[in-house]
Design a protein around this motif. Structure first.
Motif, PDB file in Angstrom:
ATOM      1  N   GLU A 137       0.860  -1.183   0.000  1.00  0.00           N
ATOM      2  CA  GLU A 137       0.000   0.000   0.000  1.00  0.00           C
ATOM      3  C   GLU A 137       0.897   1.233   0.000  1.00  0.00           C
ATOM      4  O   GLU A 137       1.909   1.261   0.701  1.00  0.00           O
ATOM      5  N   ILE A 144       3.439   0.757   2.866  1.00  0.00           N
ATOM      6  CA  ILE A 144       3.004  -0.222   3.864  1.00  0.00           C
ATOM      7  C   ILE A 144       3.140  -1.612   3.254  1.00  0.00           C
ATOM      8  O   ILE A 144       2.665  -1.868   2.141  1.00  0.00           O
ATOM      9  N   ASN A 146       2.582  -5.770   3.680  1.00  0.00           N
ATOM     10  CA  ASN A 146       1.899  -6.894   4.332  1.00  0.00           C
ATOM     11  C   ASN A 146       2.477  -8.187   3.754  1.00  0.00           C
ATOM     12  O   ASN A 146       2.315  -8.474   2.568  1.00  0.00           O
ATOM     13  N   ARG A 188       3.988  -7.082   8.998  1.00  0.00           N
ATOM     14  CA  ARG A 188       3.271  -5.864   8.613  1.00  0.00           C
ATOM     15  C   ARG A 188       4.095  -4.689   9.094  1.00  0.00           C
ATOM     16  O   ARG A 188       4.242  -4.469  10.287  1.00  0.00           O
ATOM     17  N   ASP A 189       4.629  -3.945   8.140  1.00  0.00           N
ATOM     18  CA  ASP A 189       5.554  -2.883   8.488  1.00  0.00           C
ATOM     19  C   ASP A 189       5.408  -1.728   7.514  1.00  0.00           C
ATOM     20  O   ASP A 189       4.588  -1.764   6.590  1.00  0.00           O
ATOM     21  N   LYS A 190       6.233  -0.697   7.757  1.00  0.00           N
ATOM     22  CA  LYS A 190       6.145   0.507   6.949  1.00  0.00           C
ATOM     23  C   LYS A 190       7.557   0.976   6.603  1.00  0.00           C
ATOM     24  O   LYS A 190       8.427   1.054   7.481  1.00  0.00           O
ATOM     25  N   LYS A 269       3.807  -6.626  16.693  1.00  0.00           N
ATOM     26  CA  LYS A 269       4.480  -6.556  15.400  1.00  0.00           C
ATOM     27  C   LYS A 269       4.950  -7.930  14.945  1.00  0.00           C
ATOM     28  O   LYS A 269       5.081  -8.196  13.749  1.00  0.00           O
ATOM     29  N   GLY A 273      -0.474 -10.427  10.565  1.00  0.00           N
ATOM     30  CA  GLY A 273      -1.815  -9.876  10.456  1.00  0.00           C
ATOM     31  C   GLY A 273      -1.868  -8.414  10.841  1.00  0.00           C
ATOM     32  O   GLY A 273      -0.882  -7.827  11.320  1.00  0.00           O
ATOM     33  N   SER A 274      -3.034  -7.826  10.638  1.00  0.00           N
ATOM     34  CA  SER A 274      -3.250  -6.417  10.957  1.00  0.00           C
ATOM     35  C   SER A 274      -3.729  -6.280  12.394  1.00  0.00           C
ATOM     36  O   SER A 274      -4.609  -7.017  12.846  1.00  0.00           O
ATOM     37  N   HIS A 275      -3.132  -5.314  13.103  1.00  0.00           N
ATOM     38  CA  HIS A 275      -3.504  -5.059  14.495  1.00  0.00           C
ATOM     39  C   HIS A 275      -3.824  -3.582  14.679  1.00  0.00           C
ATOM     40  O   HIS A 275      -3.506  -2.996  15.719  1.00  0.00           O
ATOM     41  N   SER A 276      -4.461  -3.013  13.689  1.00  0.00           N
ATOM     42  CA  SER A 276      -4.775  -1.577  13.757  1.00  0.00           C
ATOM     43  C   SER A 276      -5.740  -1.263  14.893  1.00  0.00           C
ATOM     44  O   SER A 276      -5.740  -0.146  15.421  1.00  0.00           O
TER      45      SER A 276
END
Length: 562
Positions: A137, A144, A146, A188-190, A269, A273-276
């Motif tokens: 993304e 971003i 994934n 999942r990182d940036k 982290k 998966g997503s942990h928003s």
């Protein structure tokens, strides 16, 4: 001749292994060779070598056996295979750490070769990490990422290692002269610090550190970053500990903005998966107008966390800032201990270390084990004793009596990796007790003083006698002289020996001039001359000798007159 014939027969048999003797009328199948297993994630492949030069239409079948099985079983996916490999991933293995045995044979009709056994293996030890699936993304200055973890959703091979994978990423600009940048990321990182409206390409591989495994790189993925956002993200996030609070700060170029900050557990982290939804609002850091906010220490549990900040201007909101890793143990202030010291016994001092008053409500010094460094020295000396111990009570023996000693201490983190310590406490000083030695010296001093006083008195007395003798002599002759004149004839030269030695006094009135008279002493024959001047004094006193002399003089004068 017979030996030559026998050798020729053996060579013929060895040269045609696939064909039985003509008398049998049947083909002799050769067993497969070089059987091997290749495992990538949950993909199980069995491979082997075979020769089809002499026999065609040959198939192959395999069987397997695992611990607890008495008989061999047919290997699913590897029955009547025309090629030299088969996929047996459908085998329901309950434990990838158990040894598996495999065997293969060639088949043609009712004829079969002998079994070729593959070297036994443990699936987990054979497994390799395969290429990864990556989803991207784009933001204006970040991408971003994934990453799907290795294996399938229900993977049994990496079921115990999903949170242990480390992902190595290589990213570069899609240009004629790309410059690659490698970094370690989470599933999942940036990726930050990118340029807007730029194409970036990347690839990722997974690694395990224990046991050491390095996977294959994923396919190359490319994406374009968006145009520059109207509201930039906050930058240079910092958090510091001050007394009992944390101060969160950031940089921002524009004014009249509001900010909010959130925090999340670092361990999330590592979970794919997503942990928003796991991000939490930080108290006192919501809709603030300044570029900092003050956070109570009890907001964060002990551990490692992540913090992010977002800016907004009315309806426009920035992307989240770069996440800042925050460790409560690293940021916690260790307060200096409180120490007390008192004299014990005759030559010892006892030092006690207590919790500082600042941390009584919530002792930050109890977040992790501490050790104490104690420095002890004599007040008049520069020599120091340095003691580093976990205990809080120290005794310093064999000290000098009636001497002032000082001490100070500080707290250190027991775990060396934090390398944290407090400042030194206030200096405390205490005087030791007199002790037996001091008492002995005191008694000796008193005795010495008394003896000295006695000597001084004696010396002064003698000195006074000397002064009196020199400056104030006595009217009486010394005793030695008295002894010398103690004999009767000597002491009474003018008196008769028959006279009593008594002192007599008389009054002389109108005495005339006394002329010189010579008198012979009948005792020792010595002569003495007495001269006298006419005296007009009246009331003079004389002793008996003087009176006798006067009488003799008067008699002589009378004789001269006659």
């Amino acid at each position: 001749m017979l030996a030559l014939l026998g050798a020729t027969t053996l060579m013929l048999v060895a040269g045609a292994p696939w064909v039985l003797p003509a008398a049998s009328g049947e083909a002799n199948l050769k067993s497969p060779e070089n059987g091997r297993v290749c495992i990538i994630d949950d993909n199980f492949m069995l491979q082997w070598n075979s020769s089809r030069e002499s026999v065609r239409n040959v198939t192959f079948s395999a069987e397997y056996k695992i611990p607890g099985m008495d008989n061999w079983k047919k290997l699913p996916g590897c029955q009547h295979i025309t090629s030299t490999e088969c996929n047996f991933s459908s085998v329901k293995l309950k434990n990838v750490y158990e040894k598996i045995e495999l065997r293969i044979r060639a088949e043609k009709g009712n004829n079969t070769s002998q079994w070729h056994e593959v070297k036994p293996f443990i699936p987990f030890q054979k497994a390799q990490i395969g290429p990864l699936d990556v989803h991207l993304e784009a933001e204006d200055k970040a991408i971003i990422i994934n990453i799907s973890p290795p294996g399938t959703k229900d993977s049994i091979m990496w079921a115990m290692d999903h949170s242990s994978f480390i992902y190595s990423l290589v990213i570069w600009k899609n240009s004629s002269s790309p410059e690659e940048r490698t970094k370690t990321v989470y599933s999942r990182d940036k990726i930050y610090n990118l340029s807007p409206e730029t194409t970036y390409c990347l690839k990722v591989k997974a690694e395990l550190r224990s046991p050491r495994r390095v996977g294959f790189y994923s396919p190359v993925y490319c994406i374009n970053t968006t145009e520059k956002h109207e509201v930039p993200s906050p930058e240079n996030i910092q958090i510091d500990a001050e007394n009992h609070v944390y101060v969160l700060k950031w940089d921002y170029a524009h004014e009249n903005m509001t900010f909010r900050a959130q925090w999340s557990h670092e361990f999330l982290k590592r979970i794919p998966g997503s942990h928003s939804d796991k991000w939490k609002q930080i108290p006192n850091c919501e809709d603030v107008k300044t570029t900092h906010c003050v956070i109570p220490q009890n907001v964060f549990p002990e551990g490692i966390h992540r913090i992010r900040v977002q800016a907004s201007n009315g309806n426009n909101t920035s992307f989240w800032s770069e996440e800042k890793i925050f460790n409560t143990e690293m940021k916690t202030i260790i307060f200096p201990p409180v120490i007390s010291m008192k004299s014990v016994n005759d030559d010892s001092l006892h030092v006690s270390i207590g919790v500082p008053k600042e941390s009584e409500n919530k002792s930050v010094n109890q977040l992790y084990p501490l050790i104490y460094e104690v420095i002890f020295w004599e007040n008049t000396s520069n020599a120091e004793r340095n003691v580093v111990e976990k205990r809080t009570d120290f005794t310093f023996p064999n000290l000098k009596p009636l001497t002032v000693y000082c001490v100070k201490a500080r707290a250190l983190s027991e775990n060396d990796k934090w390398n944290k310590s407090s400042v030194f406490s206030d200096i405390v000083c205490e005087k030791t007790k007199p002790g037996n030695t001091s008492k002995t010296w005191l008694i000796a001093g008193i005795c010495t003083a008394l003896f000295s006083i006695t000597v001084i008195i004696y010396v002064v007395k003698v000195l006074l006698r000397c002064i009196n003798y020199v400056f104030f002599p006595s009217s009486k002759p010394p005793s030695t002289v008295n002894e010398y004149f103690s004999e009767q004839p000597v002491r009474n030269l003018l008196l008769s020996t028959s006279e009593e030695q008594t002192e007599r006094c008389s009054i002389i009135e109108n005495a005339n001039t006394i002329t010189v008279i010579e008198e012979t002493n009948p005792i020792d024959g010595d002569h003495k001359k007495y001269n006298s001047q006419t005296s007009q004094d009246s009331g003079n006193y004389s002793n008996e000798d003087e009176n006798s002399g006067s009488k003799i003089s008067e008699e002589l004068l009378q004789q001269e007159t006659v």
